[in-house]
Design a protein around this motif. Structure first.
Motif, PDB file in Angstrom:
ATOM      1  N   GLY A   1       2.067  -0.356 -12.404  1.00  0.00           N
ATOM      2  CA  GLY A   1       1.363  -1.460 -11.786  1.00  0.00           C
ATOM      3  C   GLY A   1       1.105  -1.348 -10.371  1.00  0.00           C
ATOM      4  N   CYS A   2       1.166  -0.112  -9.492  1.00  0.00           N
ATOM      5  CA  CYS A   2       0.751  -0.004  -8.447  1.00  0.00           C
ATOM      6  C   CYS A   2      -0.732   0.146  -8.168  1.00  0.00           C
ATOM      7  CB  CYS A   2       1.601   1.205  -7.720  1.00  0.00           C
ATOM      8  SG  CYS A   2       3.243   0.940  -7.735  1.00  0.00           S
ATOM      9  N   GLN A   3      -1.516  -0.411  -7.325  1.00  0.00           N
ATOM     10  CA  GLN A   3      -2.925  -0.342  -7.302  1.00  0.00           C
ATOM     11  C   GLN A   3      -3.464   0.369  -6.003  1.00  0.00           C
ATOM     12  OE1 GLN A   3      -4.010  -4.239  -8.374  1.00  0.00           O
ATOM     13  NE2 GLN A   3      -3.832  -4.050 -10.227  1.00  0.00           N
ATOM     14  N   GLN A   4      -2.806  -0.125  -4.764  1.00  0.00           N
ATOM     15  CA  GLN A   4      -3.130   0.477  -3.650  1.00  0.00           C
ATOM     16  C   GLN A   4      -2.596   1.767  -3.220  1.00  0.00           C
ATOM     17  OE1 GLN A   4      -2.497  -3.435  -1.456  1.00  0.00           O
ATOM     18  NE2 GLN A   4      -4.041  -2.210  -0.185  1.00  0.00           N
ATOM     19  N   ILE A   5      -3.222   3.034  -3.250  1.00  0.00           N
ATOM     20  CA  ILE A   5      -2.528   4.217  -3.262  1.00  0.00           C
ATOM     21  C   ILE A   5      -3.554   5.050  -2.448  1.00  0.00           C
ATOM     22  CG2 ILE A   5      -1.650   6.411  -4.507  1.00  0.00           C
ATOM     23  CD1 ILE A   5      -1.321   4.277  -6.997  1.00  0.00           C
ATOM     24  N   LYS A   6      -2.857   5.774  -1.555  1.00  0.00           N
ATOM     25  CA  LYS A   6      -3.513   6.838  -0.508  1.00  0.00           C
ATOM     26  C   LYS A   6      -2.705   8.099  -0.912  1.00  0.00           C
ATOM     27  CE  LYS A   6      -5.199   3.754   2.800  1.00  0.00           C
ATOM     28  NZ  LYS A   6      -5.648   3.501   4.221  1.00  0.00           N
ATOM     29  N   LEU A   7      -3.451   9.151  -0.398  1.00  0.00           N
ATOM     30  CA  LEU A   7      -2.821  10.554  -0.721  1.00  0.00           C
ATOM     31  C   LEU A   7      -2.873  11.354   0.585  1.00  0.00           C
ATOM     32  CD1 LEU A   7      -1.686  12.879  -2.671  1.00  0.00           C
ATOM     33  CD2 LEU A   7      -3.942  13.361  -3.105  1.00  0.00           C
ATOM     34  N   MET A   8      -1.680  11.699   0.927  1.00  0.00           N
ATOM     35  CA  MET A   8      -1.347  12.561   2.112  1.00  0.00           C
ATOM     36  C   MET A   8      -1.205  13.936   1.910  1.00  0.00           C
ATOM     37  SD  MET A   8       1.208  11.544   5.122  1.00  0.00           S
ATOM     38  CE  MET A   8       1.271  12.207   6.822  1.00  0.00           C
ATOM     39  N   CYS A   9      -1.869  14.904   2.305  1.00  0.00           N
ATOM     40  CA  CYS A   9      -1.296  16.111   2.145  1.00  0.00           C
ATOM     41  C   CYS A   9      -1.554  17.071   3.537  1.00  0.00           C
ATOM     42  CB  CYS A   9      -2.222  17.067   0.992  1.00  0.00           C
ATOM     43  SG  CYS A   9      -2.383  15.944  -0.123  1.00  0.00           S
ATOM     44  N   LEU A  10      -1.011  18.192   3.760  1.00  0.00           N
ATOM     45  CA  LEU A  10      -1.211  18.969   5.002  1.00  0.00           C
ATOM     46  C   LEU A  10      -2.283  19.768   4.593  1.00  0.00           C
ATOM     47  CD1 LEU A  10       2.152  20.744   6.275  1.00  0.00           C
ATOM     48  CD2 LEU A  10       0.500  19.045   7.380  1.00  0.00           C
TER      49      LEU A  10
ATOM     50  N   MET B  53       0.848  -1.132   0.025  1.00  0.00           N
ATOM     51  CA  MET B  53       0.046  -0.030  -0.058  1.00  0.00           C
ATOM     52  C   MET B  53       0.999   1.235  -0.077  1.00  0.00           C
ATOM     53  SD  MET B  53      -2.714   1.335   2.982  1.00  0.00           S
ATOM     54  CE  MET B  53      -3.773   0.264   2.849  1.00  0.00           C
ATOM     55  N   LEU B  54       0.704   2.191  -0.969  1.00  0.00           N
ATOM     56  CA  LEU B  54       1.591   3.152  -1.215  1.00  0.00           C
ATOM     57  C   LEU B  54       0.976   4.581  -0.783  1.00  0.00           C
ATOM     58  CD1 LEU B  54       2.879   2.262  -4.679  1.00  0.00           C
ATOM     59  CD2 LEU B  54       4.000   1.853  -2.290  1.00  0.00           C
ATOM     60  N   ILE B  55       1.579   5.204   0.060  1.00  0.00           N
ATOM     61  CA  ILE B  55       1.118   6.562   0.556  1.00  0.00           C
ATOM     62  C   ILE B  55       1.894   7.707  -0.251  1.00  0.00           C
ATOM     63  CG2 ILE B  55       0.676   8.341   2.456  1.00  0.00           C
ATOM     64  CD1 ILE B  55       0.611   5.815   4.215  1.00  0.00           C
ATOM     65  N   VAL B  56       1.325   8.370  -1.061  1.00  0.00           N
ATOM     66  CA  VAL B  56       1.733   9.533  -1.857  1.00  0.00           C
ATOM     67  C   VAL B  56       1.745  10.945  -0.842  1.00  0.00           C
ATOM     68  CG1 VAL B  56       1.815  11.039  -3.697  1.00  0.00           C
ATOM     69  CG2 VAL B  56       1.414   8.870  -4.144  1.00  0.00           C
ATOM     70  N   ILE B  57       2.977  11.587  -0.649  1.00  0.00           N
ATOM     71  CA  ILE B  57       2.989  12.615   0.306  1.00  0.00           C
ATOM     72  C   ILE B  57       3.444  14.023  -0.472  1.00  0.00           C
ATOM     73  CG2 ILE B  57       3.995  13.299   2.257  1.00  0.00           C
ATOM     74  CD1 ILE B  57       5.044  10.525   3.038  1.00  0.00           C
ATOM     75  N   ASP B  58       2.264  14.607  -0.475  1.00  0.00           N
ATOM     76  CA  ASP B  58       2.637  15.928  -1.324  1.00  0.00           C
ATOM     77  C   ASP B  58       1.869  16.964  -0.298  1.00  0.00           C
ATOM     78  OD1 ASP B  58       3.194  17.721  -3.097  1.00  0.00           O
ATOM     79  OD2 ASP B  58       1.858  17.112  -4.410  1.00  0.00           O
TER      80      ASP B  58
END
Ligand code: URA
Length: 209
Positions: free
Chosen positions: A151-160, A126-131
């Motif tokens: 090919g990554c499928q499980q993605i979350k996005l984290m922002c302030l 599970m990947l967390i994109v941090i921006d």
């Protein structure tokens, strides 16, 4: 549609106010962002799957829970995203860290990749994109697209902090991605800054400009 979570814990909101304050110096800004990242990590990892394992306590045999499968992957978008990585790693020390560097093509204004380096097993994590600043959504969308193309499928996005325009853009382009924010602000101004926002996250974090 992916979920939108505002991490409105009082500690996060308190620290975010100091992060926004233009009088906060680089050192304090960096430390506060680090602390908020740790607190947000707690919220973002709330639904990671567990499995049961036997454990012998000093009193008896029991069944405990541990995280199932591989640990997370953290994917900061360079450069401001780097400022939230160590705070996340305090809670998730076994996470692997990949990096995505994007620049805005001066002719097309479209974000283009200049650096992508992902954990070898990124597709299984599970990947967390941090921006930290979700303004127009252009760079977050490009980073998520880069991961999906590999090919990554499980993605979350984290922002302030996000502007409504950025949230809408990510939800439209990537409706499968859950978004986690410390605050949803009012709007973007004519220069593309989030209002009220905090200014340029990278410059404030690294003391540039
Ligand atoms: N990037 C920033 O660093 N700040 C903004 O307000 C918008 C984009």
């Amino acid at each position: 549609m992916g979920s939108l979570t505002i991490c409105d814990h009082p500690l996060i909101q308190h620290k975010l106010t100091h992060i926004r304050d233009k009088e906060t110096n680089t050192k304090d800004f960096r430390e506060l962002v680090d602390e908020v990242a740790t607190l947000m990590a707690y919220e973002i990892t709330r639904d990671i799957p567990l499995e049961s394992v036997p454990v012998n306590t000093p009193v008896t045999e029991a069944v405990g829970k541990v995280i199932s499968g591989r640990m997370l992957g953290l994917i900061p978008v360079l450069r401001a995203g780097l400022g939230m990585v160590d705070g996340m790693l305090k809670l998730i020390p076994a996470a692997k860290v990949g990096h995505i560097g994007l620049y805005r093509d001066p002719d097309t204004l479209i974000p283009a990749e200049y650096y992508v380096n992902l954990p070898a097993d990124a597709t299984q994590r599970m990947l967390i994109v941090i921006d930290p600043m979700l303004a127009t959504g252009g760079s977050a969308n490009a980073a998520i697209r880069t991961l999906k193309q590999r090919g990554c499928q499980q993605i979350k996005l984290m922002c302030l902090i996000a502007a409504p325009e950025g949230v809408a853009a990510v939800q439209k382009a990537h409706p499968d991605v859950d978004i986690f924010l410390a605050a949803l602000d009012e709007r973007l101004n004519e220069h593309g800054y989030i209002v009220p926002g905090l200014g340029d996250a990278g410059d404030r974090m690294y003391g540039t400009k």
